[in-house]
Design an enzyme around this catalytic site. Structure first.
Site, mmCIF file in Angstrom:
data_model
loop_
_atom_site.group_PDB
_atom_site.id
_atom_site.type_symbol
_atom_site.label_atom_id
_atom_site.label_comp_id
_atom_site.label_asym_id
_atom_site.label_seq_id
_atom_site.Cartn_x
_atom_site.Cartn_y
_atom_site.Cartn_z
ATOM 1 N N SER A 139 0.877 -1.165 0.000
ATOM 2 C CA SER A 139 0.000 0.000 0.000
ATOM 3 C C SER A 139 0.909 1.208 0.000
ATOM 4 C CB SER A 139 -0.880 0.007 1.252
ATOM 5 O OG SER A 139 -1.461 1.277 1.480
ATOM 6 N N TYR A 152 -2.146 -1.094 10.532
ATOM 7 C CA TYR A 152 -2.072 -1.228 9.073
ATOM 8 C C TYR A 152 -0.759 -0.662 8.543
ATOM 9 C CZ TYR A 152 -3.757 -1.110 4.216
ATOM 10 O OH TYR A 152 -3.922 -1.307 2.869
ATOM 11 N N LYS A 156 2.180 -2.809 6.731
ATOM 12 C CA LYS A 156 2.577 -2.530 5.346
ATOM 13 C C LYS A 156 4.033 -2.091 5.257
ATOM 14 C CE LYS A 156 -1.321 -3.618 3.401
ATOM 15 N NZ LYS A 156 -1.414 -4.837 2.562
#
Length: 257
Positions: A139, A152, A156
């Site tokens: 991402s 998150y 990532k």
């Protein structure tokens, strides 16, 4: 030349399903993986459309043993795993002091640890055949942070680091590993987030998309699914064997700032 096989996690919805269509159009055998109740039907529909061989596994990405068994099933059926696409992921948004412990654990397990366990499981096969392509769907949050997304962003960023390590270890065996770092892709999951944000901020969905989701992008439009799929397919081929260890932004100019 034998038919190649790809294993794609989270491939019965969203970006993963788009990637599965791209591989199916090229004639790959596909092991689909997902948590949707009708995941098997979705996988069968794609396979029938393109007339390919396929398997479906509902393996829980939080279970290393389930992931190992999924790889074993793939090799037993198709004889190999040539391409691994680590795509499965979940999200939770919360201030760090309120972030639930179980959400942190699940996000790290599904978004990061599963990629490690699957790479470890496919490694002997790829090494023995002197060919492997590992493609991690990271991402733009693998390169930059946003508030309230601690798990998150951590996962990532971890994927980007894992990508570099696997690239170094895989180089002698023609195993490449790359991470793709998209900005927002207009999937059903993102559409729900747009609707939720519109209600929360009392804004139109159009304003939410441009002023919230796409605020950091120079190009004020979502990243096309086709762009992500095209990059995946490029990295899966023989030719880009020297492209490895990279984190490739597909972000509408976000990273240019």
């Amino acid at each position: 030349m034998r038919t190649r096989t790809v294993l794609i996690t989270g491939s019965t919805s969203g970006i993963g399903l788009g990637i599965a269509h791209a591989f199916a159009a090229k004639g790959y055998n596909i092991l689909f993986n997902g948590v949707e109740k009708n995941g098997g039907e979705i996988a069968a529909g794609v396979a029938e459309r393109y007339q390919i061989r396929h398997l479906f596994s509902g393996a829980d990405a939080r279970s290393p043993q389930a992931l190992r068994e999924m790889v074993q099933q793939c090799v037993a059926t198709f004889g190999s795993v040539d391409v691994l696409v680590n795509n499965a992921g979940i999200q939770h948004v919360s201030p760090v002091e309120d972030f639930p412990d179980d959400k942190w654990d699940d996000i790290i397990a599904i978004n990061l640890s599963a990629a490690f366990h699957l790479a470890k499981a496919v490694w002997p096969v790829m090494k023995s055949q002197q060919f492997g392509r590992i493609i991690n769907i990271a991402s733009i949050h693998g390169l930059f942070a946003s508030a309230f997304k601690s798990a998150y962003v951590a996962a990532k960023h971890g994927i980007v680091g894992l990508t570099k390590t696997l690239a170094l270890e895989g180089a002698p065996f023609n195993i490449t590993c790359n991470a793709i770092c998209p900005g927002y892709v207009h999937t059903p999951l993102v559409e729900k987030q747009v609707q939720d944000q519109a209600r929360a901020h009392n804004m139109s969905e159009e304003r939410v998309m441009t002023e919230v989701f796409l605020a950091k992008q120079a190009v004020k439009s979502f990243i096309p699914m086709e762009t992500v799929c095209a990059m995946v397919m490029l990295l899966a081929e023989d030719e880009p064997g020297t492209i490895t260890g990279t984190a490739l932004p597909l972000d509408g100019g976000w990273s240019a700032q």
